[in-house]
Design an enzyme around this catalytic site. Structure first.
Site, PDB file in Angstrom:
ATOM      1  N   ARG A   1      -3.514  -0.204   8.362  1.00 58.37           N
ATOM      2  CA  ARG A   1      -2.763   0.912   8.943  1.00 58.37           C
ATOM      3  C   ARG A   1      -3.552   1.528  10.096  1.00 58.37           C
ATOM      4  O   ARG A   1      -4.490   2.299   9.859  1.00 58.37           O
ATOM      5  CB  ARG A   1      -2.545   2.017   7.907  1.00 58.37           C
ATOM      6  CG  ARG A   1      -1.596   1.682   6.797  1.00 58.37           C
ATOM      7  CD  ARG A   1      -1.467   2.933   5.910  1.00 58.37           C
ATOM      8  NE  ARG A   1      -0.548   2.721   4.841  1.00 58.37           N
ATOM      9  CZ  ARG A   1      -0.875   2.722   3.550  1.00 58.37           C
ATOM     10  NH1 ARG A   1      -2.132   2.924   3.191  1.00 58.37           N
ATOM     11  NH2 ARG A   1       0.034   2.527   2.625  1.00 58.37           N
TER      12      ARG A   1
ATOM     13  N   ASP B   1     -10.707  -3.252   4.520  1.00 59.75           N
ATOM     14  CA  ASP B   1     -10.347  -4.512   3.880  1.00 59.75           C
ATOM     15  C   ASP B   1      -9.332  -5.186   4.811  1.00 59.75           C
ATOM     16  O   ASP B   1      -8.973  -4.617   5.839  1.00 59.75           O
ATOM     17  CB  ASP B   1      -9.677  -4.165   2.528  1.00 59.75           C
ATOM     18  CG  ASP B   1      -9.644  -5.330   1.571  1.00 59.75           C
ATOM     19  OD1 ASP B   1     -10.389  -6.299   1.764  1.00 59.75           O
ATOM     20  OD2 ASP B   1      -8.864  -5.252   0.597  1.00 59.75           O
TER      21      ASP B   1
ATOM     22  N   ASP C   1      -7.022   2.781 -11.030  1.00 58.58           N
ATOM     23  CA  ASP C   1      -6.731   4.183 -11.364  1.00 58.58           C
ATOM     24  C   ASP C   1      -6.213   4.330 -12.800  1.00 58.58           C
ATOM     25  O   ASP C   1      -6.593   5.260 -13.519  1.00 58.58           O
ATOM     26  CB  ASP C   1      -5.783   4.845 -10.344  1.00 58.58           C
ATOM     27  CG  ASP C   1      -4.635   3.951  -9.904  1.00 58.58           C
ATOM     28  OD1 ASP C   1      -4.590   2.777 -10.320  1.00 58.58           O
ATOM     29  OD2 ASP C   1      -3.758   4.425  -9.160  1.00 58.58           O
TER      30      ASP C   1
ATOM     31  N   ASP D   1      -4.105   6.654   4.056  1.00 58.91           N
ATOM     32  CA  ASP D   1      -2.799   7.295   4.269  1.00 58.91           C
ATOM     33  C   ASP D   1      -2.753   8.698   3.679  1.00 58.91           C
ATOM     34  O   ASP D   1      -1.700   9.206   3.309  1.00 58.91           O
ATOM     35  CB  ASP D   1      -1.676   6.429   3.678  1.00 58.91           C
ATOM     36  CG  ASP D   1      -1.877   6.134   2.201  1.00 58.91           C
ATOM     37  OD1 ASP D   1      -2.990   6.379   1.688  1.00 58.91           O
ATOM     38  OD2 ASP D   1      -0.937   5.647   1.554  1.00 58.91           O
TER      39      ASP D   1
HETATM   40  C1  UD1 Z   1      -1.531   3.212  -5.251  1.00 56.75           C
HETATM   41  C2  UD1 Z   1      -2.192   4.587  -5.289  1.00 56.75           C
HETATM   42  C3  UD1 Z   1      -3.639   4.489  -4.862  1.00 56.75           C
HETATM   43  C4  UD1 Z   1      -4.382   3.482  -5.708  1.00 56.75           C
HETATM   44  C5  UD1 Z   1      -3.642   2.176  -5.744  1.00 56.75           C
HETATM   45  C6  UD1 Z   1      -4.295   1.204  -6.733  1.00 56.75           C
HETATM   46  C7  UD1 Z   1      -0.643   6.424  -4.869  1.00 56.75           C
HETATM   47  C8  UD1 Z   1       0.025   7.262  -3.854  1.00 56.75           C
HETATM   48  N1  UD1 Z   1      -1.495   5.498  -4.404  1.00 56.75           N
HETATM   49  O1  UD1 Z   1      -1.658   2.671  -3.966  1.00 56.75           O
HETATM   50  O2  UD1 Z   1      -4.272   5.745  -4.954  1.00 56.75           O
HETATM   51  O3  UD1 Z   1      -5.676   3.269  -5.172  1.00 56.75           O
HETATM   52  O4  UD1 Z   1      -2.274   2.357  -6.126  1.00 56.75           O
HETATM   53  O5  UD1 Z   1      -3.876   1.341  -7.999  1.00 56.75           O
HETATM   54  O6  UD1 Z   1      -0.440   6.589  -6.061  1.00 56.75           O
HETATM   55  N2  UD1 Z   1      -5.924  -1.381   0.507  1.00 56.75           N
HETATM   56  C9  UD1 Z   1      -6.973  -2.282   0.496  1.00 56.75           C
HETATM   57  N3  UD1 Z   1      -6.694  -3.597   0.414  1.00 56.75           N
HETATM   58  C10 UD1 Z   1      -5.428  -4.097   0.342  1.00 56.75           C
HETATM   59  C11 UD1 Z   1      -4.364  -3.166   0.337  1.00 56.75           C
HETATM   60  C12 UD1 Z   1      -4.645  -1.823   0.419  1.00 56.75           C
HETATM   61  O7  UD1 Z   1      -8.122  -1.876   0.555  1.00 56.75           O
HETATM   62  O8  UD1 Z   1      -5.251  -5.326   0.297  1.00 56.75           O
HETATM   63  C13 UD1 Z   1      -6.236   0.059   0.599  1.00 56.75           C
HETATM   64  C14 UD1 Z   1      -5.343   0.837   1.555  1.00 56.75           C
HETATM   65  O9  UD1 Z   1      -5.880   0.845   2.835  1.00 56.75           O
HETATM   66  C15 UD1 Z   1      -5.342   2.212   0.921  1.00 56.75           C
HETATM   67  C16 UD1 Z   1      -5.506   1.948  -0.581  1.00 56.75           C
HETATM   68  O10 UD1 Z   1      -6.017   0.623  -0.690  1.00 56.75           O
HETATM   69  O11 UD1 Z   1      -6.437   2.972   1.375  1.00 56.75           O
HETATM   70  C17 UD1 Z   1      -4.175   2.054  -1.338  1.00 56.75           C
HETATM   71  O12 UD1 Z   1      -3.247   1.146  -0.758  1.00 56.75           O
HETATM   72  P1  UD1 Z   1      -1.725   1.543  -0.440  1.00 56.75           P
HETATM   73  O13 UD1 Z   1      -1.131   0.409   0.282  1.00 56.75           O
HETATM   74  O14 UD1 Z   1      -1.666   2.870   0.189  1.00 56.75           O
HETATM   75  O15 UD1 Z   1      -1.111   1.522  -1.879  1.00 56.75           O
HETATM   76  P2  UD1 Z   1      -0.528   2.665  -2.828  1.00 56.75           P
HETATM   77  O16 UD1 Z   1       0.725   2.159  -3.346  1.00 56.75           O
HETATM   78  O17 UD1 Z   1      -0.543   3.999  -2.183  1.00 56.75           O
HETATM   79 MN    MN Z   2      -1.008   4.778  -0.401  1.00 59.39          MN
END
Ligand code: UD1
Ligand code: MN
Length: 495
Positions: free
Chosen positions: A162, A190, A339, A258
């Site tokens: 993002r 990542d 989590d 985000d």
């Molecule tokens: C949801 C939770 C988040 C939690 C995740 C894991 C909410 C709003 N968010 O993520 O707090 O950590 O589940 O159970 O409840 N990311 C990576 N690698 C990837 C994909 C994503 O490092 O391959 C990072 C993203 O940049 C972001 C974080 O992981 O900082 C969460 O990813 P996101 O895509 O925002 O997933 P959520 O559904 O919000």
């Molecule tokens: Mn998120």
């Protein structure tokens, strides 16, 4: 004989004719008369009415049919969502069990101590910050403490693909003001997305920028779950990097790309950091209220000062102690669903977190690893605090377990006991604070839904609950959804 038989024949024919006429009269003419009773005179009108009746009943049936179908569709949707959650929960438990096994075999010391080969510190030029209305307030808060404070709490942010991570960072810079050394920022990326890496490089030495080489996800993992594995492994790397990079820090604040913060976010965590030193039963402080929609919180200036203990790990902007990480978590960190894993009794060990009445974070990540539907139905409505609090001036000792538990319990169980219907009928409007009692998981769920609260459990713990009690605002009244006073603990099988 012949005359008699002709006579009886004639009588019979007359009788038959009369019977047929009567029959015709009652069945046919009788019907038309019914219509006449409705005040109609000519046949045309009668036919119109007949048609209308048929049409009305047809459209009524059609409306019913559409309504039934909608209800069915809603039920199906809910059913599918529930089924999906059950499957996810099942998979989560399987992963946790597997993690527990694997954790025993891992020797981790090297991971904590050795710097990661992909550690990159950027040196490119500074990015200009956008002006921010809330900056002045944040500056005011921080200036009070600036002169004599020698603390450091690094902020770690996970990023992936993002470029809008800039929104998270720019807000953070504006809130941080001159407290650069107190709150250094480390971003771990990542996914290897170039556009995002370019944005991050643009911040130059304002941030420490590290990159994570994604590890292969175990074979057989379903495609919709792969993201959860990636996030968990990235988290482990990123947290290790943060503690490694700032060796003198005893805690870090964890954010995601985000997430947007409120102006008193840092002031809050600075005091949480102090509070957690005094109370070992606190294993985290979070900026997030899972039930923090505008109508469900006290959104007044007074409400902004309210804090609670909670048995439910909220995440989404939280403080992690180095000791907890190094002595407990890192060695058994899960492969996925980190989590929910934190919410298991094996990790929580009866400890609690602090959470605010009004969230100090909000998320703008509609598209993410979880489906966007949850964002549109829930996450985007979570209220971000508007009344900055200077937490350094607040006495927070009431949050320490020894002070909190008894007074919280006394308060809740001395409130008038209401039913949901009492609330809806606005019974006894002078009772500004009331209690609703639940005894079973299904009554909790039903009441939570009526009150507009999250109704799920993780290992028996409802979101935001403390001692089984969930608090909210319903139609302007403070409501505590509480188990019976002799409650002895969470029932893990409640799901
Ligand atoms: C949801 C939770 C988040 C939690 C995740 C894991 C909410 C709003 N968010 O993520 O707090 O950590 O589940 O159970 O409840 N990311 C990576 N690698 C990837 C994909 C994503 O490092 O391959 C990072 C993203 O940049 C972001 C974080 O992981 O900082 C969460 O990813 P996101 O895509 O925002 O997933 P959520 O559904 O919000
Ligand atoms: Mn998120």
């Amino acid at each position: 004989m012949r005359i008699v038989s002709i006579r009886s024949y004639l009588v019979f024919v007359c009788f038959a004719i009369i019977s047929l006429w009567l029959l015709f009269y009652f069945v046919g003419v009788g019907r038309v008369q019914n219509l006449s009773r409705a005040g109609l005179s000519d046949v045309k009108e009668k036919l119109k009415v007949k048609e209308k009746i048929m049409k009305t009943s047809f459209s009524w049936q059609l409306t019913n049919l559409v309504h039934d179908n909608q209800v069915l569709l809603e039920k199906l949707k809910v059913g599918i969502l529930q089924h999906k959650n059950i499957l996810l929960d099942k998979m989560r438990s399987e992963v946790s069990a597997q993690n527990a096994l694997e954790a025993k075999q891992i020797s981790l010391d090297q991971e904590i101590l050795a710097p990661h080969p992909t550690l990159i510190k950027t040196t490119s030029t500074l990015k200009t910050e956008p002006p921010d209305i809330q900056e002045n307030v944040a500056e005011k808060i921080q200036n009070v403490k600036d002169d004599n404070d020698e603390f450091m709490i690094p902020i770690m942010i996970t990023a992936c693909n993002r470029p809008s991570v800039s929104r998270c960072l720019d807000k953070l810079f504006s809130v941080r003001g001159s407290q650069v050394d107190n709150f250094p920022i480390i971003v771990s990326q990542d996914c290897g997305d170039k556009a995002t890496a370019d944005v991050l490089n643009g911040y130059g030495d304002k941030i420490t920028f590290v990159k994570h080489d994604p590890e292969p996800v175990p074979q057989g993992v379903k495609s919709n779950l792969v993201g959860y594995y990636k996030i968990a492994s990235h988290y482990k790397f990123a947290i290790n990097q943060a503690f490694h990079h700032f060796p003198s820090a005893d805690s870090i604040i964890i954010l995601e790309d985000d997430i947007e913060i409120a102006p008193d976010f840092l002031s809050y965590f600075k005091e949480m950091h102090e509070l957690m030193k005094k109370d070992q039963t606190l294993w985290c402080a979070s900026a997030w209220n899972d039930n923090g929609k505008t109508s469900q919180v006290d959104a007044t200036e007074k409400g902004a000062e309210l804090l609670y203990r909670t048995d439910f790990f909220p995440g989404l902007g939280w403080l992690l102690k180095r000791s907890l990480w190094e002595e407990e978590l890192v060695s058994k960190w899960p492969q996925a669903f980190w989590d929910d894993w934190m919410r298991e009794p094996e990790q929580r060990k009866g400890r609690s977190c602090i959470r605010p009445e009004v969230s100090r974070t909000s998320t703008f990540g509609r598209k993410g690893v979880s489906a966007g539907q949850f964002f549109d139905t829930h996450l985007k409505y979570i209220k971000l605090n508007e009344f900055p609090v200077d937490w350094s001036t607040k006495d927070l000792s009431y949050l320490v377990k020894d002070n909190y538990d008894k007074s919280f319990k006394d308060k809740v169980y001395n409130l008038p006991l209401f039913r949901i219907s009492d609330l809806k009928e606005n019974k006894d409007p002078d009772s500004r604070e009331v209690r609703i009692e639940y005894t079973m998981s299904h009554t909790f769920k039903a009441f939570a839904k009526e009150l507009g609260l999250m109704s799920d459990f993780k290992k028996g713990v409802p979101r935001t609950a403390y001692m089984g009690i969930v608090t909210t605002i319903f139609r302007g009244r403070r409501v505590y959804l509480a188990p019976p006073v002799d409650w002895t603990g969470y029932v893990e099988s409640w799901s």
